[in-house]
Design an enzyme around this catalytic site. Structure first.
Site, PDB file in Angstrom:
ATOM      1  N   THR A 133      -2.366 -38.638  27.121  1.00  0.00           N
ATOM      2  CA  THR A 133      -2.114 -37.500  26.239  1.00  0.00           C
ATOM      3  C   THR A 133      -2.155 -36.161  26.957  1.00  0.00           C
ATOM      4  OG1 THR A 133      -3.165 -36.198  24.488  1.00  0.00           O
ATOM      5  CG2 THR A 133      -4.583 -37.747  25.625  1.00  0.00           C
ATOM      6  N   GLU A 135      -3.671 -33.792  25.837  1.00  0.00           N
ATOM      7  CA  GLU A 135      -5.040 -33.277  25.662  1.00  0.00           C
ATOM      8  C   GLU A 135      -5.825 -33.365  26.975  1.00  0.00           C
ATOM      9  OE1 GLU A 135      -7.264 -32.024  22.994  1.00  0.00           O
ATOM     10  OE2 GLU A 135      -5.258 -31.321  22.524  1.00  0.00           O
ATOM     11  N   TYR A 157     -12.548 -36.573  22.601  1.00  0.00           N
ATOM     12  CA  TYR A 157     -11.300 -37.360  22.630  1.00  0.00           C
ATOM     13  C   TYR A 157     -10.631 -37.230  24.003  1.00  0.00           C
ATOM     14  CZ  TYR A 157      -6.302 -38.320  21.788  1.00  0.00           C
ATOM     15  OH  TYR A 157      -5.011 -38.783  21.875  1.00  0.00           O
ATOM     16  N   LYS A 161     -10.072 -40.180  26.786  1.00  0.00           N
ATOM     17  CA  LYS A 161      -8.718 -40.509  27.260  1.00  0.00           C
ATOM     18  C   LYS A 161      -8.599 -40.302  28.778  1.00  0.00           C
ATOM     19  CE  LYS A 161      -6.090 -41.629  23.596  1.00  0.00           C
ATOM     20  NZ  LYS A 161      -5.160 -42.771  23.521  1.00  0.00           N
TER      21      LYS A 161
HETATM   22  P1  NAP Z   1      -2.500 -42.663  14.762  1.00  0.00           P
HETATM   23  O1  NAP Z   1      -1.386 -42.487  13.797  1.00  0.00           O
HETATM   24  O2  NAP Z   1      -3.808 -42.025  14.504  1.00  0.00           O
HETATM   25  O3  NAP Z   1      -2.720 -44.249  14.938  1.00  0.00           O
HETATM   26  C1  NAP Z   1      -3.831 -44.758  15.612  1.00  0.00           C
HETATM   27  C2  NAP Z   1      -3.849 -46.255  15.441  1.00  0.00           C
HETATM   28  O4  NAP Z   1      -5.003 -46.780  16.101  1.00  0.00           O
HETATM   29  C3  NAP Z   1      -3.948 -46.726  13.980  1.00  0.00           C
HETATM   30  O5  NAP Z   1      -3.220 -47.916  13.845  1.00  0.00           O
HETATM   31  C4  NAP Z   1      -5.432 -47.016  13.840  1.00  0.00           C
HETATM   32  O6  NAP Z   1      -5.726 -47.943  12.819  1.00  0.00           O
HETATM   33  C5  NAP Z   1      -5.713 -47.623  15.190  1.00  0.00           C
HETATM   34  N1  NAP Z   1      -7.124 -47.628  15.575  1.00  0.00           N
HETATM   35  C6  NAP Z   1      -7.999 -46.622  15.552  1.00  0.00           C
HETATM   36  N2  NAP Z   1      -9.188 -47.020  16.029  1.00  0.00           N
HETATM   37  C7  NAP Z   1      -9.055 -48.331  16.345  1.00  0.00           C
HETATM   38  C8  NAP Z   1      -9.923 -49.307  16.863  1.00  0.00           C
HETATM   39  N3  NAP Z   1     -11.199 -49.049  17.163  1.00  0.00           N
HETATM   40  N4  NAP Z   1      -9.444 -50.566  17.067  1.00  0.00           N
HETATM   41  C9  NAP Z   1      -8.167 -50.877  16.765  1.00  0.00           C
HETATM   42  N5  NAP Z   1      -7.297 -49.986  16.258  1.00  0.00           N
HETATM   43  C10 NAP Z   1      -7.736 -48.727  16.055  1.00  0.00           C
HETATM   44  O7  NAP Z   1      -2.049 -42.194  16.226  1.00  0.00           O
HETATM   45  P2  NAP Z   1      -0.575 -41.977  16.818  1.00  0.00           P
HETATM   46  O8  NAP Z   1      -0.179 -40.563  16.581  1.00  0.00           O
HETATM   47  O9  NAP Z   1       0.293 -43.074  16.391  1.00  0.00           O
HETATM   48  O10 NAP Z   1      -0.871 -42.086  18.382  1.00  0.00           O
HETATM   49  C11 NAP Z   1      -0.809 -43.338  19.039  1.00  0.00           C
HETATM   50  C12 NAP Z   1      -1.587 -43.243  20.333  1.00  0.00           C
HETATM   51  O11 NAP Z   1      -1.030 -42.215  21.162  1.00  0.00           O
HETATM   52  C13 NAP Z   1      -3.052 -42.885  20.178  1.00  0.00           C
HETATM   53  O12 NAP Z   1      -3.760 -43.556  21.205  1.00  0.00           O
HETATM   54  C14 NAP Z   1      -3.097 -41.391  20.438  1.00  0.00           C
HETATM   55  O13 NAP Z   1      -4.365 -41.015  20.912  1.00  0.00           O
HETATM   56  C15 NAP Z   1      -2.016 -41.245  21.488  1.00  0.00           C
HETATM   57  N6  NAP Z   1      -1.305 -39.984  21.528  1.00  0.00           N
HETATM   58  C16 NAP Z   1      -0.747 -39.475  20.390  1.00  0.00           C
HETATM   59  C17 NAP Z   1      -0.025 -38.299  20.482  1.00  0.00           C
HETATM   60  C18 NAP Z   1       0.618 -37.691  19.257  1.00  0.00           C
HETATM   61  O14 NAP Z   1       0.954 -36.499  19.310  1.00  0.00           O
HETATM   62  N7  NAP Z   1       0.859 -38.447  18.197  1.00  0.00           N
HETATM   63  C19 NAP Z   1       0.145 -37.646  21.720  1.00  0.00           C
HETATM   64  C20 NAP Z   1      -0.413 -38.239  22.849  1.00  0.00           C
HETATM   65  C21 NAP Z   1      -1.120 -39.404  22.762  1.00  0.00           C
HETATM   66  P3  NAP Z   1      -5.857 -47.480  11.263  1.00  0.00           P
HETATM   67  O15 NAP Z   1      -4.438 -47.374  10.749  1.00  0.00           O
HETATM   68  O16 NAP Z   1      -6.614 -48.608  10.672  1.00  0.00           O
HETATM   69  O17 NAP Z   1      -6.577 -46.176  11.261  1.00  0.00           O
HETATM   70  N1  GDD Z   2      -5.467 -30.712  12.447  1.00  0.00           N
HETATM   71  C1  GDD Z   2      -5.467 -29.383  12.239  1.00  0.00           C
HETATM   72  N2  GDD Z   2      -5.757 -28.908  10.991  1.00  0.00           N
HETATM   73  N3  GDD Z   2      -5.192 -28.566  13.277  1.00  0.00           N
HETATM   74  C2  GDD Z   2      -5.178 -27.230  13.042  1.00  0.00           C
HETATM   75  C3  GDD Z   2      -5.448 -26.696  11.789  1.00  0.00           C
HETATM   76  C4  GDD Z   2      -5.759 -27.567  10.712  1.00  0.00           C
HETATM   77  O1  GDD Z   2      -6.014 -27.167   9.592  1.00  0.00           O
HETATM   78  N4  GDD Z   2      -5.342 -25.347  11.875  1.00  0.00           N
HETATM   79  C5  GDD Z   2      -5.017 -25.071  13.135  1.00  0.00           C
HETATM   80  N5  GDD Z   2      -4.926 -26.210  13.848  1.00  0.00           N
HETATM   81  C6  GDD Z   2      -4.633 -26.288  15.281  1.00  0.00           C
HETATM   82  C7  GDD Z   2      -5.663 -27.074  16.086  1.00  0.00           C
HETATM   83  O2  GDD Z   2      -6.818 -26.261  16.322  1.00  0.00           O
HETATM   84  C8  GDD Z   2      -4.852 -27.373  17.337  1.00  0.00           C
HETATM   85  O3  GDD Z   2      -4.890 -26.261  18.205  1.00  0.00           O
HETATM   86  C9  GDD Z   2      -3.430 -27.545  16.810  1.00  0.00           C
HETATM   87  O4  GDD Z   2      -3.429 -27.012  15.478  1.00  0.00           O
HETATM   88  C10 GDD Z   2      -2.903 -28.966  16.778  1.00  0.00           C
HETATM   89  O5  GDD Z   2      -3.841 -29.770  16.077  1.00  0.00           O
HETATM   90  P1  GDD Z   2      -3.496 -31.296  15.678  1.00  0.00           P
HETATM   91  O6  GDD Z   2      -2.239 -31.361  14.940  1.00  0.00           O
HETATM   92  O7  GDD Z   2      -4.732 -31.842  15.044  1.00  0.00           O
HETATM   93  O8  GDD Z   2      -3.196 -31.986  17.072  1.00  0.00           O
HETATM   94  P2  GDD Z   2      -3.941 -31.942  18.494  1.00  0.00           P
HETATM   95  O9  GDD Z   2      -3.049 -31.159  19.416  1.00  0.00           O
HETATM   96  O10 GDD Z   2      -5.341 -31.520  18.382  1.00  0.00           O
HETATM   97  O11 GDD Z   2      -3.946 -33.473  18.900  1.00  0.00           O
HETATM   98  C11 GDD Z   2      -2.772 -34.276  18.709  1.00  0.00           C
HETATM   99  O12 GDD Z   2      -1.964 -34.231  19.847  1.00  0.00           O
HETATM  100  C12 GDD Z   2      -2.544 -34.769  21.038  1.00  0.00           C
HETATM  101  C13 GDD Z   2      -1.525 -34.585  22.164  1.00  0.00           C
HETATM  102  O13 GDD Z   2      -1.644 -33.306  22.709  1.00  0.00           O
HETATM  103  C14 GDD Z   2      -3.243 -35.714  18.403  1.00  0.00           C
HETATM  104  O14 GDD Z   2      -2.140 -36.484  18.019  1.00  0.00           O
HETATM  105  C15 GDD Z   2      -3.874 -36.354  19.637  1.00  0.00           C
HETATM  106  O15 GDD Z   2      -4.138 -37.731  19.368  1.00  0.00           O
HETATM  107  C16 GDD Z   2      -2.882 -36.239  20.802  1.00  0.00           C
HETATM  108  O16 GDD Z   2      -3.451 -36.789  21.970  1.00  0.00           O
END
Ligand code: NAP
Ligand code: GDD
Length: 385
Positions: A133, A135, A157, A161
């Site tokens: 990620t 992050e 987190y 990671k």
């Molecule tokens: P998400 O929608 O939060 O999905 C996470 C998945 O992991 C869900 O299926 C959840 O199950 C499962 N899970 C959580 N804890 C678990 C555990 N202990 N054992 C088995 N399964 C578990 O996340 P996503 O946005 O699809 O992201 C997928 C992956 O990419 C994650 O690893 C995230 O950290 C990473 N990532 C995401 C982003 C982004 O912007 N979306 C960017 C970079 C990296 P439940 O449905 O039961 O909760």
């Molecule tokens: N969630 C959330 N809720 N974020 C907020 C809010 C709010 O009400 N207001 C402001 N933010 C700001 C957060 O402080 C952060 O700076 C930004 O919005 C994005 O927040 P999220 O959408 O929660 O995503 P993230 O960037 O913290 O994390 C996501 O992206 C990562 C990749 O860079 C997640 O999907 C992580 O799992 C993933 O690794």
């Protein structure tokens, strides 16, 4: 012969898109889902195949990344050619509340998969994708961020990671495993979890437009993210595992946008103009004008009077609530995905406006359905009334 893939986190946003994508490519897809007290397969229900009727190519296993024996057993059963490790406690703010669990699931969970593949003698067969990620960059040391930019995670987190990232590389180097990291920047979609910022905004915009919600309470409006569409990003995951050599790749759009700008764009896409004023916790966003034609087209003619009245009497639709602030913030993310674009041939199809369009049309549709259910449908709101 069909390839077999195992997706951890198959019930999540990326897992659902990836499962559908791989099934369309003729894969046999196994997924790990957690037991929950309510159904948690809404995102993949359209892929369901009745085990009593069909010969299945989509098979779900109960499991959890904190359970080594379960992880090993599932991998042994499916003998996958490819593992996509997408399971994680993925909410950055929540990781401050559950740091130990996050380290266990997101950090050690990755180790459990790598070690299971090694112990089962699958090193030569199974390729592993680790969901790393942006992050990891946290307090960014370079702009834009590349595969060579030093990491400085800013949350439990991010730190979990970081372990997962390095243990993946360590197993690659120590045991010759085909194990790769995709360093994915934020990617969103209509099925993004409702508590991530883009979905929270798109959903709230729809509810405000329909008169179902008065105000959207936000945290830090100034942080900037490089947002892409999940549909594009899961294709990169697949491409990474099709390479002869394992490697690590940044996946990003190269465009960064603040949360404040995302709010402006989301409301504008449905015809509502927002103006921000005030500072810090006193900052507010007001609806100051609306494009009646666009609003009618996107939301509906019948909701126009409600917006006229909001502009005249009660225009504040965005406020700040410091409870959403994080103890340490990641202020700026912007990725340089040149390596992925040149070596994988990957390029995103969606830009930010396309992503917003996709999200708002889905949320307006969903919120209309929800309003309908609440106004006379079957849903029980209070069990003891
Ligand atoms: P998400 O929608 O939060 O999905 C996470 C998945 O992991 C869900 O299926 C959840 O199950 C499962 N899970 C959580 N804890 C678990 C555990 N202990 N054992 C088995 N399964 C578990 O996340 P996503 O946005 O699809 O992201 C997928 C992956 O990419 C994650 O690893 C995230 O950290 C990473 N990532 C995401 C982003 C982004 O912007 N979306 C960017 C970079 C990296 P439940 O449905 O039961 O909760
Ligand atoms: N969630 C959330 N809720 N974020 C907020 C809010 C709010 O009400 N207001 C402001 N933010 C700001 C957060 O402080 C952060 O700076 C930004 O919005 C994005 O927040 P999220 O959408 O929660 O995503 P993230 O960037 O913290 O994390 C996501 O992206 C990562 C990749 O860079 C997640 O999907 C992580 O799992 C993933 O690794």
């Amino acid at each position: 012969m069909s390839k077999t893939a195992l997706i951890t986190g198959v019930t999540g946003q990326d897992g659902a898109y990836l499962a559908e994508y791989l099934l369309k490519k003729d894969y046999i897809v196994h997924g790990i889902k957690r037991r929950s007290s309510l159904f948690n397969t809404e995102r993949i229900d359209h892929l369901y195949q009745d085990p009593h009727v069909d010969k299945r190519d989509f098979i779900l296993h109960y499991g959890d990344l904190t359970d080594s024996m379960n992880v090993t057993k599932v991998i042994q059963e499916c003998q996958p050619d490819e593992i996509y490790n997408l399971a994680a406690m993925s909410h950055v703010k929540v990781s401050f509340d559950t740091p130990e669990y996050t380290a266990n699931a997101d950090g050690l969970g990755t180790l459990r998969i790598l070690e299971a593949v090694r112990l089962l003698g699958l090193t030569g067969k199974t390729r592993i994708y680790q969901a790393s990620t942006s992050e990891l960059y946290g307090l960014v040391q370079e702009v834009p961020q590349t595969e060579k930019t030093p990491f400085y995670p800013r949350s439990p987190y991010g730190v979990a990671k970081l372990y997962a990232y390095w243990i993946t590389i360590n197993y690659r180097e120590a045991y010759g495993m085909h194990a790769s990291n995709g360093i994915l920047f934020n990617h969103e979609s209509p099925i993004r979890g409702e508590t991530f910022v883009t979905r929270k905004i798109s959903r709230a915009m729809a509810r405000i437009a329909l008169g179902m919600q008065e105000c959207l309470f936000m945290g830090n409006l100034s942080s900037r993210r490089d947002w892409g569409h999940a549909k594009d990003y899961i294709k990169a995951m697949h491409l990474i595992l099709q390479q002869d050599k394992p490697d690590d790749y940044v996946i990003a759009t190269g465009v960064t946008t603040s949360i404040r700008e995302f709010i402006l764009k989301t409301f504008a896409a449905a015809g509502m103009e927002i103006a921000f004023s005030g500072e810090k916790e006193e900052e507010v966003g007001k609806i100051v004008a609306f494009d009646e034609k666009l609003f009618a087209e996107k939301v509906g003619e019948e909701y126009k009077n409600h917006i006229r009245s909001r502009i005249a009497n009660n225009p504040v639709v965005v406020r700040v609530d410091r409870n959403y602030y994080r103890p340490t913030e990641v202020d700026l993310l912007i990725g340089d995905s040149t390596k992925a674009r040149t070596r994988l041939g990957w390029a995103p199809e969606f830009d930010l406006n396309g992503l917003i369009e996709d999200m708002i049309s889905s949320d307006i549709h969903l919120m209309k359905k929800e309003a309908h259910i609440k106004n006379g449908g079957f849903r029980t709101l209070n069990y003891f009334e």
